[in-house]
Design a protein around this motif. Sequence first.
Motif, PDB file in Angstrom:
ATOM      1  N   GLU A  94       0.831  -1.212   0.000  1.00  0.00           N
ATOM      2  CA  GLU A  94       0.000   0.000   0.000  1.00  0.00           C
ATOM      3  C   GLU A  94       0.864   1.261   0.000  1.00  0.00           C
ATOM      4  O   GLU A  94       0.568   2.235  -0.715  1.00  0.00           O
ATOM      5  N   GLU A  97       2.478   1.726  -3.417  1.00  0.00           N
ATOM      6  CA  GLU A  97       1.479   2.228  -4.368  1.00  0.00           C
ATOM      7  C   GLU A  97       1.228   3.727  -4.167  1.00  0.00           C
ATOM      8  O   GLU A  97       1.097   4.485  -5.135  1.00  0.00           O
ATOM      9  N   HIS A  98       1.174   4.126  -2.912  1.00  0.00           N
ATOM     10  CA  HIS A  98       0.989   5.554  -2.603  1.00  0.00           C
ATOM     11  C   HIS A  98       2.130   6.389  -3.178  1.00  0.00           C
ATOM     12  O   HIS A  98       1.912   7.455  -3.770  1.00  0.00           O
ATOM     13  N   ARG A 101       1.991   6.653  -6.991  1.00  0.00           N
ATOM     14  CA  ARG A 101       1.009   7.657  -7.416  1.00  0.00           C
ATOM     15  C   ARG A 101       1.566   9.077  -7.323  1.00  0.00           C
ATOM     16  O   ARG A 101       1.110   9.974  -8.027  1.00  0.00           O
ATOM     17  N   LYS A 102       2.555   9.265  -6.468  1.00  0.00           N
ATOM     18  CA  LYS A 102       3.207  10.566  -6.348  1.00  0.00           C
ATOM     19  C   LYS A 102       4.318  10.751  -7.383  1.00  0.00           C
ATOM     20  O   LYS A 102       4.972  11.788  -7.414  1.00  0.00           O
TER      21      LYS A 102
END
Length: 340
Positions: A94, A97-98, A101-102
């Motif tokens: 998780e 993935e965060h 996305r950045k």
Amino acid sequence: MNIPTNNNIFLLPSGQEEYSDDFLTEALLSREEKQRQLFQLAQDCRLANFPDNRAQVRSVIEVSNICRQKCRYCAIGGKDQRLNYTLSAEVIVELIEHLIRKGRETILLQSGENVDQKFIEKVASAVEKEKHVHPSLRVILCLGNLSRSQYELLFRAGASDYILKFETSNPRLFKYCKPNDTLETRLECIQNLIDIGFRVGSGNIVGLPGQTIEDLVSDLRLAHELKLSMNSTTIFIPAENSAFEKEPAGDPNLTLNMMALLRIMNPHRLMPTTSSLEKMIPDGQFLGLLAGANTVTIHDGTPENLQKHFPIYSAKRVRPQMEHFKDILTRAGMKTDNIS
């Protein structure tokens, strides 16, 4: 070795293949105009070997603070350690993935040294899942001394880089600082990683209690001899609640000069400018870029409630964020377009 030619006093004389110990000692001790020339040559070497002048940007996730080592310079496992934690594979996924996305393309997973097979399998599982979904993701690991079979497992899972610092090339000093380890074991682990196929990063700590200039010259030699893709140097900070908490801190100028020499002697390698420099002196990481660094680590991966439990050199660590690096990279004339 791609080194520019100019009138810089730190260039090798014609026909000479390596610097002498006396020359390296003089360079390490350089200040003012001599230091400026040393930094300029380091920058010239970086640009000659990395013509896009772009810094590698890493985001770090500190996946666990459980550590079997009791290094005298480190605050992890110190007498006031309040919470041991290990992130689950699901949480690691998780967090990665965060960060993706950045806009992050390189992730560093760091932990204390924990050889428990379940922990290693947990990290491998998270890496494998993310590499399956994001094949171009670059995963760097910094997990300490492990067995060759554990390194192989992590490599098969998709991790491509590994950071394992030798800390000091002096075996006696190494044992004094790391009583549960030996330099021989550390170097064997580094060689295992290289043989398996990892791109390996290693380096030293400047300012360890009892360290000499001769030790630092030897560190430069060892870093040069190892078949590394990355090298680094960290300034010693007397961490609260560590065995060395009352010792004097390392010299920032020595550390920066060490960085510059690592760049000059190994111009093709990645090299970070560390948060410990930023803690020690104003604009420390910017000066690290001037000394030839081309890697920055953004501390935006570890959950905020756990950050205080991964103290390393201090419970009050500097954790640089995006805007800080945009500023110092711009001032250093380096590319910043992959920071978001």
